[in-house]
Scaffold this motif. Structure first.
Motif, PDB file in Angstrom:
ATOM      1  N   LEU A   4       0.924  -1.609  -0.035  1.00 11.01           N
ATOM      2  CA  LEU A   4      -0.119   0.701   0.388  1.00 11.01           C
ATOM      3  C   LEU A   4       1.228   1.412   0.064  1.00 11.01           C
ATOM      4  O   LEU A   4       1.831   1.594   0.848  1.00 11.01           O
ATOM      5  CB  LEU A   4      -0.970  -0.108   1.108  1.00 11.01           C
ATOM      6  CG  LEU A   4      -1.619  -1.003   1.417  1.00 11.01           C
ATOM      7  CD1 LEU A   4      -2.821  -1.169   2.804  1.00 11.01           C
ATOM      8  CD2 LEU A   4      -3.061  -1.246   0.207  1.00 11.01           C
ATOM      9  N   VAL A   5       0.589   1.859  -0.908  1.00 21.06           N
ATOM     10  CA  VAL A   5       0.904   3.308  -0.375  1.00 21.06           C
ATOM     11  C   VAL A   5      -0.268   4.509  -1.041  1.00 21.06           C
ATOM     12  O   VAL A   5      -0.377   4.594  -1.907  1.00 21.06           O
ATOM     13  CB  VAL A   5       2.282   3.395  -2.150  1.00 21.06           C
ATOM     14  CG1 VAL A   5       3.065   5.620  -2.030  1.00 21.06           C
ATOM     15  CG2 VAL A   5       2.532   2.456  -2.219  1.00 21.06           C
ATOM     16  N   GLU A   6       0.414   5.488   0.359  1.00 19.60           N
ATOM     17  CA  GLU A   6      -0.289   6.599   0.553  1.00 19.60           C
ATOM     18  C   GLU A   6       0.298   7.666  -0.364  1.00 19.60           C
ATOM     19  O   GLU A   6       1.348   7.905  -0.127  1.00 19.60           O
ATOM     20  CB  GLU A   6      -0.555   7.077   1.675  1.00 19.60           C
ATOM     21  CG  GLU A   6      -1.306   5.803   3.328  1.00 19.60           C
ATOM     22  CD  GLU A   6      -0.788   4.904   3.562  1.00 19.60           C
ATOM     23  OE1 GLU A   6      -0.451   4.433   4.629  1.00 19.60           O
ATOM     24  OE2 GLU A   6       0.843   4.879   3.218  1.00 19.60           O
ATOM     25  N   SER A   7      -0.763   8.526  -0.531  1.00 23.13           N
ATOM     26  CA  SER A   7       0.172   9.856  -0.831  1.00 23.13           C
ATOM     27  C   SER A   7      -1.651  10.581  -0.814  1.00 23.13           C
ATOM     28  O   SER A   7      -2.363  10.832  -0.757  1.00 23.13           O
ATOM     29  CB  SER A   7       0.273  10.039  -2.879  1.00 23.13           C
ATOM     30  OG  SER A   7      -1.238   9.624  -3.572  1.00 23.13           O
ATOM     31  N   GLY A   8      -0.738  11.742  -0.910  1.00 24.64           N
ATOM     32  CA  GLY A   8      -2.288  13.340  -1.250  1.00 24.64           C
ATOM     33  C   GLY A   8      -1.574  14.203   0.123  1.00 24.64           C
ATOM     34  O   GLY A   8      -2.529  15.188   0.383  1.00 24.64           O
ATOM     35  N   GLY A   9      -0.932  13.708   0.979  1.00 21.18           N
ATOM     36  CA  GLY A   9      -1.175  14.718   2.330  1.00 21.18           C
ATOM     37  C   GLY A   9      -0.456  15.764   2.283  1.00 21.18           C
ATOM     38  O   GLY A   9       0.115  15.547   1.310  1.00 21.18           O
ATOM     39  N   GLY A  10      -0.030  16.770   3.180  1.00 28.57           N
ATOM     40  CA  GLY A  10       0.668  18.148   3.128  1.00 28.57           C
ATOM     41  C   GLY A  10      -0.219  18.965   4.382  1.00 28.57           C
ATOM     42  O   GLY A  10      -0.875  18.757   4.590  1.00 28.57           O
ATOM     43  N   LEU A  11       0.384  20.570   3.498  1.00 30.50           N
ATOM     44  CA  LEU A  11      -0.014  21.409   4.674  1.00 30.50           C
ATOM     45  C   LEU A  11      -1.706  22.187   4.535  1.00 30.50           C
ATOM     46  O   LEU A  11      -1.436  22.569   2.895  1.00 30.50           O
ATOM     47  CB  LEU A  11       0.887  22.550   5.306  1.00 30.50           C
ATOM     48  CG  LEU A  11       0.549  23.510   5.986  1.00 30.50           C
ATOM     49  CD1 LEU A  11       0.825  23.408   7.497  1.00 30.50           C
ATOM     50  CD2 LEU A  11       1.972  24.353   5.913  1.00 30.50           C
ATOM     51  N   VAL A  12      -2.500  22.078   4.818  1.00 29.80           N
ATOM     52  CA  VAL A  12      -3.971  23.342   4.488  1.00 29.80           C
ATOM     53  C   VAL A  12      -4.349  24.223   5.637  1.00 29.80           C
ATOM     54  O   VAL A  12      -4.124  23.422   7.213  1.00 29.80           O
ATOM     55  CB  VAL A  12      -5.299  22.187   4.633  1.00 29.80           C
ATOM     56  CG1 VAL A  12      -5.031  21.185   5.502  1.00 29.80           C
ATOM     57  CG2 VAL A  12      -5.997  22.743   3.632  1.00 29.80           C
ATOM     58  N   GLN A  13      -5.058  24.579   5.594  1.00 26.92           N
ATOM     59  CA  GLN A  13      -5.528  25.761   6.860  1.00 26.92           C
ATOM     60  C   GLN A  13      -6.465  25.363   7.192  1.00 26.92           C
ATOM     61  O   GLN A  13      -7.558  24.109   6.965  1.00 26.92           O
ATOM     62  CB  GLN A  13      -5.720  26.949   5.412  1.00 26.92           C
ATOM     63  CG  GLN A  13      -4.405  28.314   5.368  1.00 26.92           C
ATOM     64  CD  GLN A  13      -4.730  29.514   4.896  1.00 26.92           C
ATOM     65  OE1 GLN A  13      -6.073  29.480   4.453  1.00 26.92           O
ATOM     66  NE2 GLN A  13      -3.561  30.250   5.129  1.00 26.92           N
ATOM     67  N   LEU A  18      -8.618  18.042   1.969  1.00 32.36           N
ATOM     68  CA  LEU A  18      -7.095  17.510   1.219  1.00 32.36           C
ATOM     69  C   LEU A  18      -7.914  15.873   0.958  1.00 32.36           C
ATOM     70  O   LEU A  18      -8.901  15.581   1.417  1.00 32.36           O
ATOM     71  CB  LEU A  18      -6.365  16.524   2.223  1.00 32.36           C
ATOM     72  CG  LEU A  18      -5.140  18.067   2.348  1.00 32.36           C
ATOM     73  CD1 LEU A  18      -4.323  17.565   3.280  1.00 32.36           C
ATOM     74  CD2 LEU A  18      -4.442  18.485   1.043  1.00 32.36           C
ATOM     75  N   ARG A  19      -7.679  15.189  -0.229  1.00 27.92           N
ATOM     76  CA  ARG A  19      -8.333  13.974  -0.531  1.00 27.92           C
ATOM     77  C   ARG A  19      -6.943  13.192  -0.565  1.00 27.92           C
ATOM     78  O   ARG A  19      -5.547  13.370  -1.642  1.00 27.92           O
ATOM     79  CB  ARG A  19      -8.466  13.520  -1.766  1.00 27.92           C
ATOM     80  CG  ARG A  19      -9.694  12.777  -2.031  1.00 27.92           C
ATOM     81  CD  ARG A  19      -9.733  12.145  -3.150  1.00 27.92           C
ATOM     82  NE  ARG A  19      -9.095  12.366  -4.883  1.00 27.92           N
ATOM     83  CZ  ARG A  19      -9.660  11.913  -5.831  1.00 27.92           C
ATOM     84  NH1 ARG A  19     -10.206  11.657  -6.560  1.00 27.92           N
ATOM     85  NH2 ARG A  19      -8.777  11.715  -6.719  1.00 27.92           N
ATOM     86  N   LEU A  20      -6.747  11.936   0.307  1.00 29.60           N
ATOM     87  CA  LEU A  20      -5.642  11.086   0.334  1.00 29.60           C
ATOM     88  C   LEU A  20      -5.933  10.082  -0.781  1.00 29.60           C
ATOM     89  O   LEU A  20      -7.157   9.821  -1.052  1.00 29.60           O
ATOM     90  CB  LEU A  20      -5.785  10.746   1.904  1.00 29.60           C
ATOM     91  CG  LEU A  20      -5.622  11.639   3.210  1.00 29.60           C
ATOM     92  CD1 LEU A  20      -5.143  11.018   3.837  1.00 29.60           C
ATOM     93  CD2 LEU A  20      -3.635  12.632   2.468  1.00 29.60           C
ATOM     94  N   SER A  21      -4.824   9.102  -1.259  1.00 29.35           N
ATOM     95  CA  SER A  21      -4.898   8.157  -1.892  1.00 29.35           C
ATOM     96  C   SER A  21      -4.380   7.510  -1.322  1.00 29.35           C
ATOM     97  O   SER A  21      -3.038   7.202  -0.454  1.00 29.35           O
ATOM     98  CB  SER A  21      -5.081   8.775  -3.556  1.00 29.35           C
ATOM     99  OG  SER A  21      -5.463   9.898  -3.926  1.00 29.35           O
ATOM    100  N   CYS A  22      -5.276   6.083  -1.389  1.00 32.90           N
ATOM    101  CA  CYS A  22      -4.154   4.508  -1.190  1.00 32.90           C
ATOM    102  C   CYS A  22      -4.209   3.426  -2.400  1.00 32.90           C
ATOM    103  O   CYS A  22      -4.663   3.132  -2.586  1.00 32.90           O
ATOM    104  CB  CYS A  22      -5.031   4.206  -0.069  1.00 32.90           C
ATOM    105  SG  CYS A  22      -3.594   2.697   0.304  1.00 32.90           S
ATOM    106  N   ALA A  23      -2.689   3.783  -3.119  1.00 34.85           N
ATOM    107  CA  ALA A  23      -2.885   3.008  -3.954  1.00 34.85           C
ATOM    108  C   ALA A  23      -1.989   1.518  -3.619  1.00 34.85           C
ATOM    109  O   ALA A  23      -1.682   0.939  -2.507  1.00 34.85           O
ATOM    110  CB  ALA A  23      -1.516   3.347  -5.242  1.00 34.85           C
ATOM    111  N   ALA A  24      -2.684   0.149  -4.273  1.00 37.27           N
ATOM    112  CA  ALA A  24      -2.664  -0.966  -3.250  1.00 37.27           C
ATOM    113  C   ALA A  24      -2.242  -1.817  -4.789  1.00 37.27           C
ATOM    114  O   ALA A  24      -2.353  -1.893  -6.085  1.00 37.27           O
ATOM    115  CB  ALA A  24      -4.323  -1.856  -2.894  1.00 37.27           C
TER     116      ALA A  24
END
Length: 115
Positions: A4-13, A18-24
């Motif tokens: 599993l590989v997550e992406s989409g995180g970051g800094l937000v006010q 945000l939309r996180l993704s998890c590729a499996a």
């Protein structure tokens, strides 16, 4: 073995989205029970949302009405749409898949909500 590989995180006010993704990996993705967890500094990892199939969902009370978990079986991907973010949502977010009674975890993605 499921990767599993997550992406989409970051800094937000605060108030942002945000939309996180998890590729499996794997050819049986549609049978995985999937979930998002998070862990804030000094706290235990907690369940944020889970999804069985494409319809049956469960959410932590703290995120109900703000977060939505979904999946695209054609892309082997799980999503977490996060709206109206609050500073207390700051954490490392992890994707988890359950397959044949085994749990698999991603490496996590950092979400920071701050002005």
């Amino acid at each position: 073995q499921v990767q599993l590989v997550e992406s989409g995180g970051g800094l937000v006010q605060p108030g942002g989205s945000l939309r996180l993704s998890c590729a499996a990996s794997g050819t049986a993705f549609s049978t995985y029970v999937v979930a998002w967890y998070r862990q804030a500094p000094g706290k235990q990892r907690e369940l944020v949302a889970s999804l069985v199939g494409t319809i049956t969902t469960n959410y932590a009370d703290s995120v109900k009405g703000r977060f939505t978990i979904s999946r695209d079986n054609a892309k082997n991907t799980v999503y977490l749409q996060m709206n109206s973010l609050k500073p207390e949502d700051t954490a490392v977010y992890y994707c988890k898949a359950n397959y044949f009674l085994s749990n698999y975890w991603g490496q996590g993605t950092q979400v920071t909500v701050s002005s």
